[in-house]
Design a protein around this motif. Structure first.
Motif, short mmCIF file in Angstrom:
data_model
loop_
_atom_site.label_atom_id
_atom_site.label_comp_id
_atom_site.label_asym_id
_atom_site.label_seq_id
_atom_site.Cartn_x
_atom_site.Cartn_y
_atom_site.Cartn_z
N ARG A 1 0.84 -1.21 0.00
CA ARG A 1 0.00 0.00 0.00
C ARG A 1 0.86 1.25 0.00
N ALA A 2 1.90 1.26 0.83
CA ALA A 2 2.76 2.44 0.92
C ALA A 2 3.44 2.73 -0.41
N TRP A 3 3.78 1.68 -1.16
CA TRP A 3 4.43 1.86 -2.45
C TRP A 3 3.45 2.39 -3.50
N LEU A 4 2.21 1.97 -3.42
CA LEU A 4 1.22 2.34 -4.43
C LEU A 4 0.48 3.64 -4.13
N VAL A 5 0.39 4.03 -2.88
CA VAL A 5 -0.49 5.14 -2.49
C VAL A 5 -0.14 6.42 -3.25
N ARG A 6 -1.15 7.17 -3.63
CA ARG A 6 -0.98 8.47 -4.26
C ARG A 6 -1.04 9.54 -3.16
N ARG A 7 0.03 10.32 -3.05
CA ARG A 7 0.13 11.32 -1.99
C ARG A 7 -0.29 12.69 -2.52
N VAL A 8 -1.22 13.30 -1.81
CA VAL A 8 -1.74 14.62 -2.17
C VAL A 8 -1.35 15.57 -1.03
N VAL A 9 -0.58 16.61 -1.36
CA VAL A 9 -0.05 17.51 -0.34
C VAL A 9 -0.75 18.86 -0.43
N VAL A 10 -1.26 19.32 0.72
CA VAL A 10 -1.92 20.61 0.80
C VAL A 10 -0.95 21.61 1.42
N VAL A 11 -0.68 22.70 0.73
CA VAL A 11 0.25 23.71 1.23
C VAL A 11 -0.38 25.09 1.09
N GLY A 12 0.15 26.04 1.84
CA GLY A 12 -0.34 27.40 1.76
C GLY A 12 0.17 28.24 2.91
N ALA A 13 -0.03 29.53 2.82
CA ALA A 13 0.39 30.45 3.87
C ALA A 13 -0.42 30.20 5.14
N GLU A 14 -0.03 30.85 6.22
CA GLU A 14 -0.71 30.65 7.50
C GLU A 14 -2.19 30.99 7.42
N SER A 15 -2.99 30.18 8.08
CA SER A 15 -4.41 30.42 8.22
C SER A 15 -5.11 30.54 6.86
N THR A 16 -4.76 29.64 5.94
CA THR A 16 -5.44 29.60 4.64
C THR A 16 -6.22 28.30 4.45
N GLY A 17 -6.32 27.50 5.51
CA GLY A 17 -7.18 26.32 5.46
C GLY A 17 -6.51 25.04 5.03
N THR A 18 -5.19 24.92 5.16
CA THR A 18 -4.53 23.67 4.74
C THR A 18 -4.97 22.50 5.60
N THR A 19 -4.99 22.70 6.91
CA THR A 19 -5.40 21.61 7.81
C THR A 19 -6.85 21.24 7.59
N THR A 20 -7.70 22.26 7.47
CA THR A 20 -9.13 22.02 7.23
C THR A 20 -9.33 21.23 5.95
N MET A 21 -8.56 21.57 4.91
CA MET A 21 -8.72 20.89 3.62
C MET A 21 -8.21 19.46 3.69
N ALA A 22 -7.05 19.23 4.28
CA ALA A 22 -6.53 17.87 4.38
C ALA A 22 -7.48 16.97 5.17
N ASP B 1 2.08 33.79 13.45
CA ASP B 1 2.72 35.10 13.56
C ASP B 1 2.96 35.74 12.20
N GLY B 2 2.27 35.27 11.14
CA GLY B 2 2.62 35.74 9.81
C GLY B 2 1.50 36.33 9.00
N GLU B 3 0.54 36.98 9.65
CA GLU B 3 -0.55 37.57 8.88
C GLU B 3 -0.03 38.55 7.83
N HIS B 4 0.99 39.32 8.20
CA HIS B 4 1.52 40.33 7.30
C HIS B 4 2.32 39.74 6.14
N LEU B 5 2.60 38.43 6.20
CA LEU B 5 3.43 37.79 5.18
C LEU B 5 2.63 36.85 4.28
#
Length: 372
Positions: free
Chosen positions: A174-195, A314-318
């Motif tokens: 399974r580990a060899w076959l699994v398709r990995r989908v990575v959610v990335v983004g700036a702080e507080s843009t919903g990456t955890t919520t989406m994953a 700590d990165g709202e401005h970034l």
């Protein structure tokens, strides 16, 4: 090559653990194991239950697209509890023709070499050719689940539809076959919520962001000395980012073994390199070198997403800068990238459509050598 330690040793007479006297001294199992599945494991277990020793010969052609050492390692892992089962690998590029005695001789020469000259007195098989193979080794043929009623799966079926036969696959496969989908983004843009939402949609698991755990740990340590400390007082060094990479990938690899066909990850090494750049001015070669290639990146845009200050951010401005850095970093990585915009429901629908397309595309396996 791929034989284990002790490959040239003699056949053992027992395991010394109080097993009943086995029916056979040395059993042989031969196959491509392309890939190994529950039917293969049942066959090997049946041989292990009736033999003092078992040799499993993994014998694919070089044209196949799962590396031989991987197949050997997977079988050894699954059958580690039966140490009298020995798994060895040999390439067998001879044509397949069950009606040609000369071709039979070529295949059997490969198997005999793998056996190291040790005789066998039983051949276990789930294939019609098992009887002839046993005859050529002057051994007893033992047929196990020839009609696939006990374990209704085959390597051909798995290759044609891994998703539909996922339940028959062991964790390393399974580990060899699994398709990995990575959610990335700036702080507080919903990456955890989406994953988390994608994992729930597909009934599978997801991998949280380890860097957030490090931030919480660092802040807690600071507050033991300075109760008024905030996340803005937290400092980072190169070793911290090396730890994040190591632990993030370890968590991802562990999750891949129990995941469904899709594994959702909240961040990865490429994202970590951007955070390292933010805090230390540059990303280290060590971190960058650890980057992998998932099947898909989902980039959560910051536009229209309120910044939620949970005490660890700590990165709202970034956020605008970071979104731009993610776009630039992912553009040249050779992995498909899909940006998610709009409200959460729209983003989720967009992501699901992309993930469905990944599954619909299927898996590509090189054809094995087939009977002529």
């Amino acid at each position: 090559m791929t034989g284990g330690a002790g490959e040239a040793a003699g056949v053992p007479t027992g395991d010394g653990a109080g097993r009943p006297v086995p029916e056979f001294r040395h059993g042989l199992v031969v196959g491509k194991f392309y890939p190994p599945h529950a039917g293969h494991h049942a066959l090997i277990a049946a041989a292990a239950a009736r033999c003092a020793a078992v040799t499993v010969v993994v014998a694919p052609s070089r044209r196949e697209s799962i590396p031989l050492p991987d197949r050997v390692a997977w079988l050894r892992e699954v059958h580690v509890a039966t140490p009298w089962v020995r798994v060895v690998g040999r390439y067998d590029d001879h044509p397949v023709d069950y009606a040609d005695p000369a071709i039979w001789d070529l295949h059997c020469a490969v198997f005999r070499e793998a056996l190291g000259g040790q005789p066998v007195d039983a051949v276990f098989s789930s294939e019609a050719y098992g009887a002839e193979l046993a005859r050529r080794f002057d051994a007893v043929p033992v047929c196990v689940d020839l009609d696939r009623r006990t374990v209704p799966v085959s390597g051909t079926a798995v290759r044609a539809d891994p998703v539909g036969h996922w339940r028959w696959l062991s964790p390393p496969v399974r580990a060899w076959l699994v398709r990995r989908v990575v959610v990335v983004g700036a702080e507080s843009t919903g990456t955890t919520t989406m994953a988390e939402a994608l994992a729930a949609h597909y009934g599978t698991t997801w991998v949280p962001e380890y860097g957030r755990e490090v931030t919480a740990r660092k802040l807690a340590e600071l507050r033991r000395r300075r109760p008024a400390a905030t996340v803005f007082d937290v400092t980072w060094d190169r070793a911290d980012f090396a730890e994040v990479v190591r632990e993030q990938q370890a968590a991802e690899d562990a999750a891949a073994r129990v995941s469904g066909p899709l594994l959702f990850c909240d961040t990865d090494v490429r994202a970590t390199s951007i955070w390292e750049e933010r805090y230390l001015g540059s990303a280290s070669a060590q971190v960058r070198a650890a980057a992998r290639r998932p099947a898909l990146y989902l980039l959560t845009d910051h536009e229209g997403v309120p910044f939620a200050d949970d005490g660890l951010r700590d990165g709202e401005h970034l956020r605008t800068w970071m979104t731009g850095r993610f776009r630039a970093e992912l553009a040249g990585c050779g992995v498909p990238v899909l940006e998610l915009r709009g409200p959460h429901e729209t983003r989720l629908a967009t992501a699901v459509a992309a993930c469905d397309a990944l599954l619909a595309a299927g898996w590509s396996f090189a054809d094995p050598l087939l009977p002529s």
